[in-house]
Design a protein around this motif. Structure first.
Motif, PDB file in Angstrom:
ATOM      1  N   PHE A  44       0.816  -1.208   0.000  1.00  0.00           N
ATOM      2  CA  PHE A  44       0.000   0.000   0.000  1.00  0.00           C
ATOM      3  C   PHE A  44       0.851   1.260   0.000  1.00  0.00           C
ATOM      4  O   PHE A  44       0.647   2.137  -0.836  1.00  0.00           O
ATOM      5  CB  PHE A  44      -0.946  -0.004   1.213  1.00  0.00           C
ATOM      6  CG  PHE A  44      -1.974  -1.089   1.123  1.00  0.00           C
ATOM      7  CD1 PHE A  44      -3.228  -0.821   0.621  1.00  0.00           C
ATOM      8  CD2 PHE A  44      -1.684  -2.380   1.522  1.00  0.00           C
ATOM      9  CE1 PHE A  44      -4.179  -1.820   0.512  1.00  0.00           C
ATOM     10  CE2 PHE A  44      -2.617  -3.394   1.424  1.00  0.00           C
ATOM     11  CZ  PHE A  44      -3.861  -3.112   0.908  1.00  0.00           C
ATOM     12  N   CYS A  45       1.818   1.371   0.918  1.00  0.00           N
ATOM     13  CA  CYS A  45       2.605   2.604   1.006  1.00  0.00           C
ATOM     14  C   CYS A  45       3.998   2.438   0.414  1.00  0.00           C
ATOM     15  O   CYS A  45       4.699   3.425   0.203  1.00  0.00           O
ATOM     16  CB  CYS A  45       2.704   3.084   2.445  1.00  0.00           C
ATOM     17  SG  CYS A  45       3.704   2.023   3.509  1.00  0.00           S
TER      18      CYS A  45
ATOM     19  N   CYS B 119      -0.350   1.205   7.760  1.00  0.00           N
ATOM     20  CA  CYS B 119      -1.468   1.167   6.830  1.00  0.00           C
ATOM     21  C   CYS B 119      -2.673   0.465   7.448  1.00  0.00           C
ATOM     22  O   CYS B 119      -3.811   0.863   7.186  1.00  0.00           O
ATOM     23  CB  CYS B 119      -1.051   0.494   5.514  1.00  0.00           C
ATOM     24  SG  CYS B 119       0.028   1.540   4.500  1.00  0.00           S
TER      25      CYS B 119
ATOM     26  N   CYS C  89      -6.323   2.124   7.776  1.00  0.00           N
ATOM     27  CA  CYS C  89      -7.550   1.438   7.337  1.00  0.00           C
ATOM     28  C   CYS C  89      -8.547   1.324   8.476  1.00  0.00           C
ATOM     29  O   CYS C  89      -9.760   1.512   8.271  1.00  0.00           O
ATOM     30  CB  CYS C  89      -7.221   0.042   6.802  1.00  0.00           C
ATOM     31  SG  CYS C  89      -6.289   0.072   5.262  1.00  0.00           S
TER      32      CYS C  89
ATOM     33  N   THR D 247      -9.812   8.895   1.122  1.00  0.00           N
ATOM     34  CA  THR D 247      -9.504   7.476   0.947  1.00  0.00           C
ATOM     35  C   THR D 247      -9.349   7.143  -0.531  1.00  0.00           C
ATOM     36  O   THR D 247      -8.417   6.443  -0.941  1.00  0.00           O
ATOM     37  CB  THR D 247     -10.613   6.611   1.576  1.00  0.00           C
ATOM     38  OG1 THR D 247     -10.745   6.965   2.945  1.00  0.00           O
ATOM     39  CG2 THR D 247     -10.291   5.135   1.462  1.00  0.00           C
ATOM     40  N   VAL D 248     -10.262   7.673  -1.342  1.00  0.00           N
ATOM     41  CA  VAL D 248     -10.188   7.450  -2.794  1.00  0.00           C
ATOM     42  C   VAL D 248      -8.888   8.030  -3.344  1.00  0.00           C
ATOM     43  O   VAL D 248      -8.177   7.384  -4.125  1.00  0.00           O
ATOM     44  CB  VAL D 248     -11.412   8.074  -3.500  1.00  0.00           C
ATOM     45  CG1 VAL D 248     -11.216   8.096  -5.007  1.00  0.00           C
ATOM     46  CG2 VAL D 248     -12.675   7.320  -3.147  1.00  0.00           C
TER      47      VAL D 248
ATOM     48  N   ALA E  80      -6.083   8.672  -1.765  1.00  0.00           N
ATOM     49  CA  ALA E  80      -4.914   7.927  -1.281  1.00  0.00           C
ATOM     50  C   ALA E  80      -4.749   6.628  -2.052  1.00  0.00           C
ATOM     51  O   ALA E  80      -3.635   6.243  -2.427  1.00  0.00           O
ATOM     52  CB  ALA E  80      -5.049   7.646   0.219  1.00  0.00           C
ATOM     53  N   THR E  81      -5.859   5.954  -2.306  1.00  0.00           N
ATOM     54  CA  THR E  81      -5.809   4.705  -3.066  1.00  0.00           C
ATOM     55  C   THR E  81      -5.348   4.978  -4.489  1.00  0.00           C
ATOM     56  O   THR E  81      -4.531   4.241  -5.053  1.00  0.00           O
ATOM     57  CB  THR E  81      -7.193   4.036  -3.068  1.00  0.00           C
ATOM     58  OG1 THR E  81      -7.612   3.845  -1.727  1.00  0.00           O
ATOM     59  CG2 THR E  81      -7.152   2.694  -3.782  1.00  0.00           C
ATOM     60  N   ARG E  82      -5.840   6.077  -5.076  1.00  0.00           N
ATOM     61  CA  ARG E  82      -5.429   6.450  -6.426  1.00  0.00           C
ATOM     62  C   ARG E  82      -3.924   6.732  -6.461  1.00  0.00           C
ATOM     63  O   ARG E  82      -3.234   6.346  -7.413  1.00  0.00           O
ATOM     64  CB  ARG E  82      -6.223   7.674  -6.885  1.00  0.00           C
ATOM     65  CG  ARG E  82      -5.937   8.083  -8.311  1.00  0.00           C
ATOM     66  CD  ARG E  82      -6.878   9.166  -8.782  1.00  0.00           C
ATOM     67  NE  ARG E  82      -8.236   8.635  -8.882  1.00  0.00           N
ATOM     68  CZ  ARG E  82      -9.333   9.311  -8.577  1.00  0.00           C
ATOM     69  NH1 ARG E  82      -9.248  10.537  -8.147  1.00  0.00           N
ATOM     70  NH2 ARG E  82     -10.520   8.762  -8.703  1.00  0.00           N
TER      71      ARG E  82
ATOM     72  N   VAL F  63      -1.625   5.417  -4.542  1.00  0.00           N
ATOM     73  CA  VAL F  63      -0.906   4.136  -4.456  1.00  0.00           C
ATOM     74  C   VAL F  63      -0.924   3.443  -5.812  1.00  0.00           C
ATOM     75  O   VAL F  63       0.095   2.917  -6.275  1.00  0.00           O
ATOM     76  CB  VAL F  63      -1.521   3.231  -3.364  1.00  0.00           C
ATOM     77  CG1 VAL F  63      -0.939   1.830  -3.438  1.00  0.00           C
ATOM     78  CG2 VAL F  63      -1.287   3.830  -1.990  1.00  0.00           C
ATOM     79  N   LEU F  64      -2.075   3.448  -6.483  1.00  0.00           N
ATOM     80  CA  LEU F  64      -2.190   2.846  -7.813  1.00  0.00           C
ATOM     81  C   LEU F  64      -1.218   3.514  -8.779  1.00  0.00           C
ATOM     82  O   LEU F  64      -0.491   2.836  -9.524  1.00  0.00           O
ATOM     83  CB  LEU F  64      -3.629   2.979  -8.322  1.00  0.00           C
ATOM     84  CG  LEU F  64      -3.905   2.506  -9.744  1.00  0.00           C
ATOM     85  CD1 LEU F  64      -3.605   1.021  -9.897  1.00  0.00           C
ATOM     86  CD2 LEU F  64      -5.359   2.792 -10.118  1.00  0.00           C
TER      87      LEU F  64
ATOM     88  N   GLN G 102       2.314   2.418  -8.033  1.00  0.00           N
ATOM     89  CA  GLN G 102       2.573   1.053  -8.505  1.00  0.00           C
ATOM     90  C   GLN G 102       2.830   1.065 -10.009  1.00  0.00           C
ATOM     91  O   GLN G 102       3.732   0.389 -10.496  1.00  0.00           O
ATOM     92  CB  GLN G 102       1.378   0.148  -8.197  1.00  0.00           C
ATOM     93  CG  GLN G 102       1.242  -0.191  -6.731  1.00  0.00           C
ATOM     94  CD  GLN G 102      -0.005  -1.030  -6.474  1.00  0.00           C
ATOM     95  OE1 GLN G 102      -1.061  -0.771  -7.030  1.00  0.00           O
ATOM     96  NE2 GLN G 102       0.129  -2.015  -5.608  1.00  0.00           N
TER      97      GLN G 102
END
Ligand SMILES: [Zn+2]
Length: 112
Positions: free
Chosen positions: A10-11, A35, A39, A71-72, A74-76, A78-79, A82
């Motif tokens: 995740f991070c 993380c 969560c 949250t969205v 932060a997830t974006r 991370v994506l 990656q």
């Protein structure tokens, strides 16, 4: 896989940089203690879903909107990290798009 080469999925922090690293699934993904704490905070602060929303006041739901958006985002992030990492390894947009179930062109437009 050696512990020294493991990192949080995740991070991105290395096993040596976190207190705990937990493996999930088939052992190819991991999550660090920081993380997990993030969560847990999100789960406690955000309404779970439509079934829970009905029992919440409008003020509670409005107060949760910003955290949901964070949250969205932060997830974006991370994506994107990656994908940047995979591009750094020389992987094609076609391969990345294929993994995401989208075209090479769509992957390039969204993530380049
Ligand atoms: Zn982490």
């Amino acid at each position: 896989m050696k512990r020294s080469s493991l990192s949080c999925s995740f991070c991105g922090r290395a096993a040596s940089e976190v207190s705990r690293l937990i493996a999930g699934g088939d052992g190819t993904v991991h999550i660090c203690d920081a993380c997990v704490a993030t969560c847990t905070g999100v789960l406690e602060a955000t309404p779970a879903g439509p079934a829970d929303w009905a029992a919440r006041s409008e003020d509670e739901l409005l107060a949760a909107l910003r955290l949901s958006e964070q949250t969205v985002e932060a997830t974006r992030a991370v994506l994107q990290a990656q994908i940047d990492h995979l591009r750094g390894r020389g992987l094609s947009w076609e391969k990345i798009g294929g993994a995401l179930g989208i075209s090479r062109q769509a992957a390039w437009e969204r993530f380049s």
